[in-house]
Design an enzyme around this catalytic site. Structure first.
Site, short mmCIF file in Angstrom:
data_model
loop_
_atom_site.label_atom_id
_atom_site.label_comp_id
_atom_site.label_asym_id
_atom_site.label_seq_id
_atom_site.Cartn_x
_atom_site.Cartn_y
_atom_site.Cartn_z
N LEU A 230 -61.96 -97.56 62.92
CA LEU A 230 -63.23 -96.85 63.03
C LEU A 230 -64.20 -97.27 61.94
CD1 LEU A 230 -62.07 -93.22 63.85
CD2 LEU A 230 -62.90 -94.96 65.42
N GLY A 231 -63.67 -97.63 60.78
CA GLY A 231 -64.55 -98.06 59.71
C GLY A 231 -63.82 -98.18 58.39
N GLY B 36 -65.40 -96.82 50.64
CA GLY B 36 -64.72 -96.57 49.40
C GLY B 36 -63.69 -95.47 49.50
N GLY C 119 -61.46 -95.40 51.94
CA GLY C 119 -60.35 -95.89 52.71
C GLY C 119 -60.71 -96.39 54.09
N VAL D 160 -60.14 -96.23 58.10
CA VAL D 160 -59.81 -95.16 59.04
C VAL D 160 -59.57 -95.76 60.42
CG1 VAL D 160 -60.58 -93.01 60.08
CG2 VAL D 160 -61.18 -93.52 57.74
N ASP E 31 -70.74 -83.97 49.42
CA ASP E 31 -71.28 -85.16 50.09
C ASP E 31 -71.74 -84.80 51.51
OD1 ASP E 31 -70.09 -88.53 50.88
OD2 ASP E 31 -72.06 -87.80 50.26
#
Length: 710
Positions: A422-423, A426, A428, A430, A540
């Site tokens: 999925l992407g 920074g 991790g 996924v 965030d």
């Protein structure tokens, strides 16, 4: 002989009082070579088999005693046959015998276990045809018989498995044509893998009716002939084709899902032509889409006789240089892939037949996971079924631990499942992983550090896992080992708010939908601030961390991850909203995060809940205006600058700018909602006050939003 065996079982039952489920399980002990040694804890003097290794029991409504619902004996090098008595386990839901050395045929009687929903027999030496009774269990969802020696033809009775979600028959000896009429009945089928067999004939035209299919449709390494069915284009756009090494002929259609395929999908079909292959069809130049050219420049006979023209020489030189550069990129890619995997390798059953030592397994190869030599231990100790299991601990052996008691799966199931990236950020890498029960989960690889901080890691994960709110992504399980840390959470299927606001999905956000998202997000943040075990600060909040489901309900993701990343030793950066979410996501190299509160940019300041209030206010402004605050370079000034979006809106109200000049054009048609829009604007401006003490609490913000109706 059979009557003698039954008599012996009844005698054992009379002598020991073992349940009927236990008696049926003893047939495995008798059918396996050296069963007395392998199943030393399967004692016929026991009253119940529920504590035997590899056996899972559950309480069944209306039944007094626990009944056997799962058998997990994978990877134990068991040699023997599969006994038909397993069909007597009427409450058996999952049969997992993969990666052993079972031989003989699959007995018809197994499918008398009418509660069966998953059967995994891949990686054995089974032979014979598919049992005609395979569809007897009405809830059968997952069938994986790959990499055996099964033969025969595809039978039309497969269409009776109407709840089937995965049919994996790769790496066998099936032959003949696939009859039409099967696929229209399999409305729930998600995965179909028929690769590496000897199937032939034309592929059924009704393949296009598999509307639930996802991932890869794999029919490679067979002998299919004829034209590609145009109905393949009717499959969902997210489906990838693997049609390699067949004998398909003619022109590749240019409709629907065909347009999303690369040339790799069609390789080694000598008589296929048309885009995206470089081979054009003789009498139809339309196969090359407008704006593209053939890679083979035409050269007439006169040019050949006279020699090459300077322009052609330059073209050839450029092509040579491009080829060298491409080879270099491939070498660099392979080098970094090898480096990134830290040299790990796993033994996979070859997708195209045989065993291959490869890093291209179904799930990313991670050195902390057991390989085929240790899967038996993972089945015994690392099955996730309600509580902590296979603790891993400071010894570093690795353990998969369930946080949610209602969440159950096995480590080998996670490793076997198809994984889609999925992407990466920074926080991790996924993956989306679809488990054997059909449930998709998001798996985040946190990193490889933090060897000495196991207790701290577990305490943090358990605190995150206790957060239970419908508007917060649920953490389901985690995996700890010295060289690997994983988080397994719910997968949210409809992308994120950032994608929806920026027109990257088909979702149209009306004012009522935006208010629904805002209210749900506010409720989730209020829970984190007021009701969660630790009174969390997210830290965030931004649209890419607000995931949307199919009903546009928001789910807050990625809270608590910065702390976990610090424990594992990685450098945290923008998460991009990957935890539990679906594509598409934007990965940005952030310098100044304009969703952050001004005081959050001072490194010495500790996070407070008012940071989240500010960020939520910026999100509200983006939802109202359709303008993104973006990410900008840090200011060289020592003073803290207010993000441009906040300044722009404040200035607009001070100068009495018409509301139509500030609101997202998508909302202009909803003129009746002017009062509601103004209310949200004023609330957002209150949230984004420079002084954190002036900002309202998140609970107050949520209550104010609930009063706004459309």
């Amino acid at each position: 002989m059979f009557n003698l065996y039954i008599s012996i079982l009844f005698f054992i039952n009379y002598a020991s009082g073992l349940t009927t489920d236990g008696l049926s399980l003893l047939s495995i002990k008798s059918a396996v070579d050296g069963g007395d040694t392998v199943f030393s804890d399967w004692n016929d003097n026991d009253s119940t088999p529920c504590h035997w290794s590899g056996v899972t029991c559950a309480n069944i409504s209306g039944v007094s005693d626990p009944r056997v619902v799962g058998i997990a004996l994978a990877g134990r090098n068991l040699r023997g046959y599969i006994p038909s008595e397993l069909g007597n386990l009427v409450y058996l839901r999952r049969l997992n015998l993969h990666d052993n050395s079972f031989h003989g045929s699959i007995p018809d009687q197994i499918f008398n276990a009418t509660s069966l929903h998953s059967i995994f027999l891949y990686g054995n030496n089974l032979s014979g045809a598919l049992p005609a009774s395979i569809c007897n269990p009405p809830r059968l969802q997952n069938v994986d018989f790959s990499h055996n020696s099964l033969s025969g033809t595809a039978q039309k009775f497969l269409g009776n498995c109407r709840q089937l979600q995965r049919l994996i028959l790769a790496g066998n000896e099936f032959s003949g044509e696939i009859p039409s009429g099967i696929f229209p009945e399999l409305a729930n089928l998600i995965q179909l893998d028929l690769s590496s067999n000897s199937l032939n004939g034309s592929f059924p035209y009704d393949i296009g009716q598999l509307k639930s299919l996802s991932g890869t449709l794999n029919i490679s390494f067979n002998h299919f002939t004829g034209k590609l069915p145009a109905s393949l284009g009717d499959l969902p756009l997210t489906v990838s084709f693997d049609l390699r090494h067949n004998n398909f002929t003619g022109e590749i259609p240019q409709t629907g899902s065909f347009a999303n395929q690369g040339p790799t999908a069609f390789l080694n079909n000598p008589s296929l032509c048309g885009f995206p292959l470089q081979k054009t069809c003789r009498d139809n130049s339309s196969t090359i889409p407008p704006g593209t050219q053939s890679f083979s420049p035409a050269v007439d006979e006169n040019e050949t006789k006279k020699g090459l023209k300077p322009g052609l020489i330059i073209l050839i030189s450029v092509a040579d240089a491009f080829g060298v550069a491409l080879i270099g990129l491939v070498i660099v890619y392979l080098y970094w892939r090898r480096k990134d995997s830290n040299g790990c390798s796993c033994t996979c059953k070859g997708r195209f037949g045989g065993n291959q030592k490869s890093k291209f397994c179904s799930f990313p190869c991670v050195s902390g996971f057991p390989n085929t030599d240790s899967e038996a231990e993972s089945e015994k100790g690392d099955a996730v079924s309600g509580g902590a299991s296979g603790g891993g601990g400071e010894g570093g052996g690795g353990g998969l631990v369930a946080i949610d008691k209602g969440f159950s799966f096995e480590l080998d199931e996670l490793l076997k499942a198809s994984a889609y990236v999925l992407g990466k950020s920074g926080l991790g890498i996924v993956y989306k992983v679809v488990l054997g029960n059909g449930i998709p989960v998001a798996v985040r690889r946190l990193g490889e550090g933090g060897e000495q901080r196991y207790k701290e890691f577990v305490a943090e994960v358990q605190a995150i896992g206790r957060v239970k709110h419908p508007n917060v992504v649920k953490l389901r399980a985690y995996y700890w080992a010295l060289d690997e840390k994983l988080l397994i959470s719910d997968f949210i299927s409809n992308g994120n708010l950032a994608s929806a606001l920026r027109g990257q999905t088909s979702t149209i956000l009306s004012l009522s939908t935006r208010l629904k998202i805002a209210k749900g997000t506010a409720r989730g943040l209020t829970y984190l601030h007021e009701c969660s075990p630790r009174k969390f600060v997210h830290g965030d909040i931004k649209p890419s961390n607000i995931l949307l489901d199919n009903d546009h309900q928001p789910h807050i993701s990625d809270f608590g991850l910065n702390r976990l990343i610090n424990i594992t030793g990685n450098n945290p950066s923008s998460s991009g909203g990957f935890m539990g979410g679906a594509l598409p996501y934007l990965i940005q190299t952030e310098k100044v995060n304009n969703y952050q509160a001004p005081e959050a940019r001072v490194s010495s300041n500790r996070p407070t809940q008012k940071w989240d209030v500010y960020s939520f206010g910026v999100v509200l402004l983006e939802m109202l205006t359709g303008r993104s605050p973006e990410f900008s370079s840090p200011t060289t000034s020592t003073s803290i600058e207010i993000p441009d979006l906040v300044k722009w809106v404040r200035k607009g109200f001070e100068e009495e700018t018409p509301l139509s000049d500030m609101v997202d054009p998508m909302l202009l048609q909803e003129v009746h909602a002017k009062k509601e829009v103004l209310s949200v604007f004023h609330l957002a401006l209150a949230c984004t006050e420079r002084d954190p003490d002036i900002r309202p609490r998140m609970k107050t913000v949520s209550e104010s939003l609930e009063k706004i109706r459309t």
